[in-house]
Design a protein around this motif. Structure first.
Motif, mmCIF file in Angstrom:
data_model
loop_
_atom_site.group_PDB
_atom_site.id
_atom_site.type_symbol
_atom_site.label_atom_id
_atom_site.label_comp_id
_atom_site.label_asym_id
_atom_site.label_seq_id
_atom_site.Cartn_x
_atom_site.Cartn_y
_atom_site.Cartn_z
ATOM 1 N N PHE A 172 53.407 73.118 79.308
ATOM 2 C CA PHE A 172 52.615 72.957 78.096
ATOM 3 C C PHE A 172 52.459 71.480 77.756
ATOM 4 N N ALA A 173 53.522 70.692 77.924
ATOM 5 C CA ALA A 173 53.423 69.253 77.664
ATOM 6 C C ALA A 173 52.367 68.618 78.572
ATOM 7 N N GLU A 174 52.296 69.079 79.816
ATOM 8 C CA GLU A 174 51.304 68.545 80.745
ATOM 9 C C GLU A 174 49.880 68.738 80.216
ATOM 10 N N ILE A 175 49.552 69.949 79.783
ATOM 11 C CA ILE A 175 48.171 70.172 79.337
ATOM 12 C C ILE A 175 47.901 69.518 77.981
ATOM 13 N N ALA A 176 48.915 69.484 77.110
ATOM 14 C CA ALA A 176 48.719 68.848 75.804
ATOM 15 C C ALA A 176 48.522 67.333 75.953
ATOM 16 N N LEU A 177 49.331 66.701 76.818
ATOM 17 C CA LEU A 177 49.177 65.262 77.056
ATOM 18 C C LEU A 177 47.851 64.952 77.745
ATOM 19 N N THR A 178 47.451 65.812 78.656
ATOM 20 C CA THR A 178 46.181 65.611 79.354
ATOM 21 C C THR A 178 45.014 65.641 78.367
ATOM 22 N N ARG A 179 45.035 66.609 77.467
ATOM 23 C CA ARG A 179 43.952 66.693 76.475
ATOM 24 C C ARG A 179 43.969 65.478 75.555
ATOM 25 N N VAL A 201 59.224 66.945 82.561
ATOM 26 C CA VAL A 201 60.209 67.707 83.318
ATOM 27 C C VAL A 201 61.070 68.542 82.373
ATOM 28 N N CYS A 202 61.226 69.813 82.734
ATOM 29 C CA CYS A 202 62.173 70.692 82.050
ATOM 30 C C CYS A 202 63.014 71.376 83.126
ATOM 31 N N LEU A 203 63.733 72.398 82.755
ATOM 32 C CA LEU A 203 64.628 73.039 83.713
ATOM 33 C C LEU A 203 63.859 73.744 84.825
ATOM 34 N N GLY A 204 62.873 74.581 84.463
ATOM 35 C CA GLY A 204 62.229 75.404 85.479
ATOM 36 C C GLY A 204 60.735 75.249 85.654
ATOM 37 N N ASN A 205 60.099 74.363 84.871
ATOM 38 C CA ASN A 205 58.642 74.210 84.899
ATOM 39 C C ASN A 205 57.961 75.545 84.616
ATOM 40 N N HIS A 206 58.498 76.224 83.608
ATOM 41 C CA HIS A 206 58.040 77.568 83.282
ATOM 42 C C HIS A 206 57.565 77.672 81.826
ATOM 43 N N ASP A 219 44.636 76.522 77.472
ATOM 44 C CA ASP A 219 44.689 77.544 78.512
ATOM 45 C C ASP A 219 45.749 77.145 79.545
ATOM 46 N N LEU A 220 46.858 77.835 79.530
ATOM 47 C CA LEU A 220 47.966 77.550 80.440
ATOM 48 C C LEU A 220 47.960 78.482 81.651
ATOM 49 N N THR A 221 46.963 79.365 81.751
ATOM 50 C CA THR A 221 46.960 80.351 82.837
ATOM 51 C C THR A 221 46.830 79.749 84.237
ATOM 52 N N PRO A 222 46.177 78.590 84.430
ATOM 53 C CA PRO A 222 46.097 78.054 85.797
ATOM 54 C C PRO A 222 47.431 77.493 86.330
ATOM 55 N N HIS A 223 48.392 77.248 85.452
ATOM 56 C CA HIS A 223 49.645 76.600 85.867
ATOM 57 C C HIS A 223 50.409 77.418 86.915
ATOM 58 N N ARG A 224 50.994 76.693 87.873
ATOM 59 C CA ARG A 224 51.930 77.265 88.842
ATOM 60 C C ARG A 224 53.120 76.323 88.928
ATOM 61 N N GLY A 225 54.324 76.882 88.835
ATOM 62 C CA GLY A 225 55.550 76.100 88.787
ATOM 63 C C GLY A 225 55.788 75.249 90.020
ATOM 64 N N GLN A 226 56.390 74.095 89.777
ATOM 65 C CA GLN A 226 56.750 73.171 90.852
ATOM 66 C C GLN A 226 58.157 72.632 90.601
ATOM 67 N N GLY A 243 63.856 75.391 91.364
ATOM 68 C CA GLY A 243 62.666 76.001 91.952
ATOM 69 C C GLY A 243 62.543 77.493 91.716
ATOM 70 N N LYS A 244 63.249 78.011 90.719
ATOM 71 C CA LYS A 244 63.236 79.457 90.461
ATOM 72 C C LYS A 244 61.831 80.002 90.230
ATOM 73 N N TRP A 245 60.969 79.225 89.578
ATOM 74 C CA TRP A 245 59.613 79.688 89.273
ATOM 75 C C TRP A 245 58.568 78.954 90.108
ATOM 76 N N GLN A 246 58.970 78.458 91.264
ATOM 77 C CA GLN A 246 58.048 77.777 92.184
ATOM 78 C C GLN A 246 56.842 78.668 92.452
ATOM 79 N N ASP A 247 55.651 78.118 92.286
ATOM 80 C CA ASP A 247 54.375 78.803 92.532
ATOM 81 C C ASP A 247 54.122 79.996 91.610
ATOM 82 N N GLN A 248 54.901 80.140 90.542
ATOM 83 C CA GLN A 248 54.725 81.241 89.591
ATOM 84 C C GLN A 248 53.981 80.752 88.347
ATOM 85 N N PRO A 249 53.287 81.658 87.664
ATOM 86 C CA PRO A 249 52.623 81.264 86.415
ATOM 87 C C PRO A 249 53.638 80.900 85.337
ATOM 88 N N ALA A 250 53.155 80.252 84.307
ATOM 89 C CA ALA A 250 54.002 79.924 83.160
ATOM 90 C C ALA A 250 54.477 81.203 82.485
#
Length: 143
Positions: free
Chosen positions: A17-24, A7-12, A60-67, A39-46
């Motif tokens: 990045f932590a999500e994909i790095a931890l997943t790998r 969790v960060c301020l805006g998921n932007h 590859d962070l391009t699939p990300h959408r903010g939540q 929710g400022k970047w809700q459904d927006q790319p990183a």
């Protein structure tokens, strides 16, 4: 399998990045999600600068959408990893005592600085710091 929520301020920038790095790094031993307090970047790319920083490290962070964070996400998680002390403080207020034991800083003893509004070097340094912190959460369970 452990469920990790970053969790960060805006998921932007930081938490995606932590999500994909931890997943790998964690492979099949972890399930990882990310969210932001706002929710400022809700459904927006990183952030484009974070997408580039991630690419430099082979992600590859391009699939990300903010939540924006939800109580369901907090209940799902075994560990909720805040990117900085101000995010941790806000999470403590949101979570209540029932989930407080799940909360901690991503780097345990220090903040991951927010690169928003800064140049590419700040994003690159942030991504490198986050990637180096993956070892804290993908091995044995936190004490």
């Amino acid at each position: 399998m452990r469920n990790l929520l970053t969790v960060c301020l805006g998921n932007h920038c930081r938490s995606p990045f932590a999500e994909i790095a931890l997943t790998r790094r964690g492979g099949t031993t972890v399930a990882v999600r990310s969210a932001g307090l706002i929710g400022k970047w809700q459904d927006q790319p990183a952030n484009p600068s974070m997408i580039n920083a991630a690419r430099r490290l082979g992600f590859d962070l391009t699939p990300h959408r903010g939540q924006q964070i939800t109580l369901d996400m907090l209940h799902w998680a075994d560990d909720v990893l805040a990117m900085d002390a101000s995010v941790l403080e806000a999470l403590q207020a949101i979570c209540g005592e029932g989930n407080a034991h799940k909360l901690g800083l991503y780097l345990r003893d220090r903040d991951v600085p927010d690169p928003m509004g800064q140049g590419d070097d700040a994003f690159n340094n942030c991504a490198t710091l986050i990637e180096s912190g993956t070892a804290l959460h993908t091995g044995s369970r936190r004490p």
